[in-house]
Design a protein around this motif. Structure first.
Motif, PDB file in Angstrom:
ATOM      1  N   VAL A 122       0.850  -1.194   0.000  1.00  0.00           N
ATOM      2  CA  VAL A 122       0.000   0.000   0.000  1.00  0.00           C
ATOM      3  C   VAL A 122       0.883   1.241   0.000  1.00  0.00           C
ATOM      4  CG1 VAL A 122      -1.756   1.279   1.291  1.00  0.00           C
ATOM      5  CG2 VAL A 122      -1.836  -1.210   1.195  1.00  0.00           C
ATOM      6  N   GLU A 123       0.533   2.210  -0.832  1.00  0.00           N
ATOM      7  CA  GLU A 123       1.326   3.428  -0.914  1.00  0.00           C
ATOM      8  C   GLU A 123       1.332   4.123   0.445  1.00  0.00           C
ATOM      9  OE1 GLU A 123      -1.231   2.662  -2.916  1.00  0.00           O
ATOM     10  OE2 GLU A 123      -0.037   2.003  -4.653  1.00  0.00           O
ATOM     11  N   PRO A 124       2.463   4.718   0.839  1.00  0.00           N
ATOM     12  CA  PRO A 124       2.578   5.320   2.180  1.00  0.00           C
ATOM     13  C   PRO A 124       1.481   6.350   2.470  1.00  0.00           C
ATOM     14  CG  PRO A 124       4.718   5.255   1.110  1.00  0.00           C
ATOM     15  CD  PRO A 124       3.727   4.781   0.093  1.00  0.00           C
ATOM     16  N   GLU A 125       1.081   7.129   1.456  1.00  0.00           N
ATOM     17  CA  GLU A 125       0.074   8.161   1.757  1.00  0.00           C
ATOM     18  C   GLU A 125      -1.293   7.540   2.069  1.00  0.00           C
ATOM     19  OE1 GLU A 125       1.793   7.872  -1.036  1.00  0.00           O
ATOM     20  OE2 GLU A 125       0.653   8.325  -2.848  1.00  0.00           O
ATOM     21  N   ASP A 126      -1.536   6.333   1.530  1.00  0.00           N
ATOM     22  CA  ASP A 126      -2.799   5.658   1.834  1.00  0.00           C
ATOM     23  C   ASP A 126      -2.751   4.945   3.182  1.00  0.00           C
ATOM     24  OD1 ASP A 126      -3.986   6.481  -0.427  1.00  0.00           O
ATOM     25  OD2 ASP A 126      -3.630   4.642  -1.581  1.00  0.00           O
ATOM     26  N   GLN A 127      -1.567   4.507   3.556  1.00  0.00           N
ATOM     27  CA  GLN A 127      -1.438   3.711   4.779  1.00  0.00           C
ATOM     28  C   GLN A 127      -2.072   4.420   5.967  1.00  0.00           C
ATOM     29  OE1 GLN A 127       2.727   2.816   5.201  1.00  0.00           O
ATOM     30  NE2 GLN A 127       2.570   0.948   3.981  1.00  0.00           N
TER      31      GLN A 127
END
Lengths: 423, 279
Positions: free
Chosen positions: A293-298
């Motif tokens: 999962v992309e860090p900004e979504d995490q």
């Protein structure tokens, strides 16, 4: 071309057990409606009551505004495809299809019968088999003959009783699209019984989910998937089925065996008066591998951590199985649900459908990511969906109705040139 | 399936043995019927000279008056009782197989009860009743007791046959626009016809082979059937056995039966219902 209305339909057998209990449905003109449920849910009985092969114990059934409770099957003007096809073995394919026309004495001339049979045969690609007997046909061909017999006359509605359950998986898929295409082209009201949720989801404009003779929810497939009314519908629709987790509702957060999370503001308000112990439902496809999962979504998601029990790699997806221990109270609710769904609860576990690129393997400790906005919460006692959004459900219903109208108009505009002169 | 030569030979041998075993008495009767009166006791299997005198005897000779009316009686009585039995049994068996009504098992039990009741115990009372009401020595007087023999077995075989016809076919016909009677006539009857023919043949044989009723309830050639008539054959003299004439008559009465079986052989095809539903 007609509307079928069921009002408080009840079927009681000799022992007083209600096989169908207080079912009310409105099937609009040209609509494709699926009756779905596990075995013993009364879906076939309901269909047989519509066609007139079973007596209606109570309630009223009307076709085009006329009450038909006591009308004989032959006068209801419906046609039906039986589960085992019920072809007449002593007649050729041609005569099988012509059978309903020949019974309507004087209504059709020989040329008219010939034209209609050939047209139906052409539509179902049975042309070269017309002079053969059903015994010499393959399962798929018999299935098509049964459909030909149903479509050859101008029936008010088509009724299908698990028509694909005797076919192998590949043929079933082909016939499914075939039925869908045929229904759109002819624009005939259709009621279709199945126990297979895939058929229900793919074919139906609307799906009626039944459990032990009681209608659970009657809505578009999308609404059933996104806004199920209760635990049963949520568990029945979707493959692999929705995961159910016991959660403790404490201090504004939900505590599950795998970790805690809290729902978005609007959703959490719903369980003000609810008990502390709840069931959270998360669809397998809503889980993702935390690593991917992309860090900004995490940040906006929640995290579950657990040890992986089994993995299944299917090429386009990776299924990961994570066992957990459930409290006695929740376990009971889940076991009952499993029984209702014809399943057998061997162990409590969750399934996550991950991206095939995930590197998780058996025995790994892993983190799962999910968006709490996708979580549904159910009352373990009543099974009610506490997070259902009626406004969204209404929106979905309206949209599916618009889509249906559009698809129908388009298919009939195209179909008119293909079939030609179907009165 | 691959044909295994060893296996084929084995089957042929077994088949031949069975055929010889089954046909031996028939061949013996044929041979007997072709022996002349003096040749009967020739102590050989085959006749010394083939002679048609026995056949002449029963068709044109002394036995003519005994045999020809009996043959007509037999054919008429058996055909009528078979027809009545089959029509009644078809309707009964259909009801038994399809409908749920009180007394259903009673019908089947009673039919079975009647068929296992020993004929000999019925003959004397029947003789008395028939004499009183004027049915003695008439066709009807034999047809009625024959029905008691043929109806039970017809009901049982046909009920079993109807049960094999899938319910859905009838329901499909009704949905397709047929009245219950149309569904019965256009779907059930054609499918049941092999069963009906089989039953008819069985019923015919039973009536055809009856001896006890035939000899007890008739006194003249007005109604006497062939099996009873055979017992009235006499030899040329008191000391001579009429074996040759009886054998010839036996051959003659076997012929209609063979013809019937050959005629309906094609109807008696099992598995006609295959293809109706997914097996």
């Amino acid at each position: 071309m007609s509307e079928i209305v069921l009002e408080h339909i009840v079927k009681k057998y000799g022992d007083g057990f209600p096989a169908v209990n207080d079912v009310s449905l409105t099937i609009a003109d040209g609509e494709f409606v699926i009756l779905v449920g596990p075995s013993g849910s009364g879906k076939s009985t309901l269909l047989r009551m519509i066609v007139g092969l079973e007596d209606i114990s109570d309630g009223s059934l009307s076709i085009d505004g006329k009450r038909v409770n006591d009308v004989a099957p032959r006068e209801r003007g419906l046609s039906m495809v039986f589960q085992n096809y019920a072809l007449y073995p002593h007649l050729t394919v041609y005569e099988n299809i012509a059978f309903p026309l020949r019974l309507a004495k004087g209504q059709f001339s020989d040329q008219e019968i010939d034209r209609r049979v050939n047209q139906a045969a052409q539509m179902l690609e049975l042309g070269e088999h017309l002079q053969r007997k059903p015994a010499n046909l393959s399962g798929g061909q018999r299935q098509r003959v049964a459909m030909g017999r149903a479509i050859v006359r101008d029936a008010k509605a088509f009724l299908f009783d698990e028509p694909l359950s005797n076919l192998d998986a590949k043929l079933r898929g082909q016939m499914r699209t075939e039925i869908s295409r045929m229904q759109r082209t002819l624009g005939t009201t259709t009621v279709y019984v199945t126990h297979d949720q895939t058929e229900a989801m793919t074919l139906g404009d609307k799906v009626a989910v039944l459990k032990r003779g009681v209608l659970q929810q009657y809505a578009s497939p999308k609404e059933l998937y996104d806004e199920p009314v209760n635990l049963f519908v949520a568990g029945f629709i979707g493959s692999p089925p929705m995961n159910f987790l016991p959660v403790q509702n404490r201090d504004g957060a939900l505590h599950s065996p795998f970790g805690s999370f809290s729902l978005p503001e609007g959703r959490a308000r719903a369980f003000d008066g609810a008990p502390e112990l709840l069931i959270a439902g998360i669809r397998p496809e809503h889980f993702r591998d935390w690593e991917l999962v992309e860090p900004e979504d995490q940040a906006r998601g929640a995290e579950f951590t657990a040890k992986v029990d089994v993995t299944e790699w299917l090429g386009h997806e990776l299924y990961v199985y994570l066992p957990f221990e459930a409290d006695a109270e929740v376990r009971e609710a889940l076991e009952e649900l499993d029984r209702d769904l014809d399943g057998e609860s061997l162990r409590t576990q969750i399934v996550a459908a991950l991206e095939p690129g995930s590197l998780v393997r058996e025995g790994d400790d892993m983190s799962l990511w999910f968006d709490p906005a996708n979580v549904m919460v159910f009352d373990p006692k009543t099974g009610d969906n506490l997070t259902r959004d009626p406004a969204n459900a209404r929106r979905l219903a309206e949209r599916s109705e618009q889509m249906r109208q559009r698809a129908l108009e388009r298919a009939q505009a195209e179909g008119a040139s293909v079939v030609g002169g179907k009165e | 399936m691959k044909a295994n030569p060893k296996k084929t030979i084995l089957w042929v041998i077994v088949g031949l043995l069975i055929a010889v075993y089954a046909l031996f008495p028939i061949v013996w009767i044929v041979s007997l019927s072709m022996k002349s009166a003096s040749d009967i006791a020739n102590r050989h299997f085959w006749p010394t000279n083939i002679s048609w005198e026995n056949y002449q005897l029963i068709f044109t000779g002394d036995a003519h008056d005994l045999f020809i009316p009996a043959l007509i009686n037999s054919i008429g009585i058996c055909l009528i009782s078979t027809l009545v039995a089959v029509v009644l049994a078809t309707l009964t068996a259909y009801a038994v197989a399809r409908l749920d009504f009180p007394g259903k098992s009673l019908i089947l039990t009673m039919a079975l009860g009647v068929s296992i009741f020993p004929v000999i115990s019925l003959v004397t009372p029947l003789f008395n009743v028939w004499s009183k009401i004027g049915l003695y020595d008439t066709w009807l007087g034999l047809i009625i007791p024959y029905l008691s023999l043929t109806l039970p077995i017809s009901i049982w075989t046909l009920a079993a046959f109807f049960r094999q016809i899938p319910w859905e076919l009838e329901q499909a016909a009704q949905v397709d626009g047929a009245t219950p009677f149309q569904a019965f006539r256009k779907v059930i009857v054609p499918l049941a016809s092999p069963g009906v023919f089989t039953t008819a043949i069985i019923a015919f044989f039973i009536a055809w082979n009856d001896f006890l009723y035939g000899i007890s309830l008739t006194s003249t050639s007005a109604a006497r059937p062939v099996p009873a008539a055979l017992s009235f054959f006499t030899g040329a003299s008191q000391f001579e056995e009429p074996a040759g004439a009886i054998a010839a008559a036996a051959i003659v009465v076997t012929i209609p039966v063979i013809i019937i079986v050959l005629l309906f052989q094609r109807q008696i095809v099992s598995g006609l219902t295959s293809g109706a539903v997914k097996g």
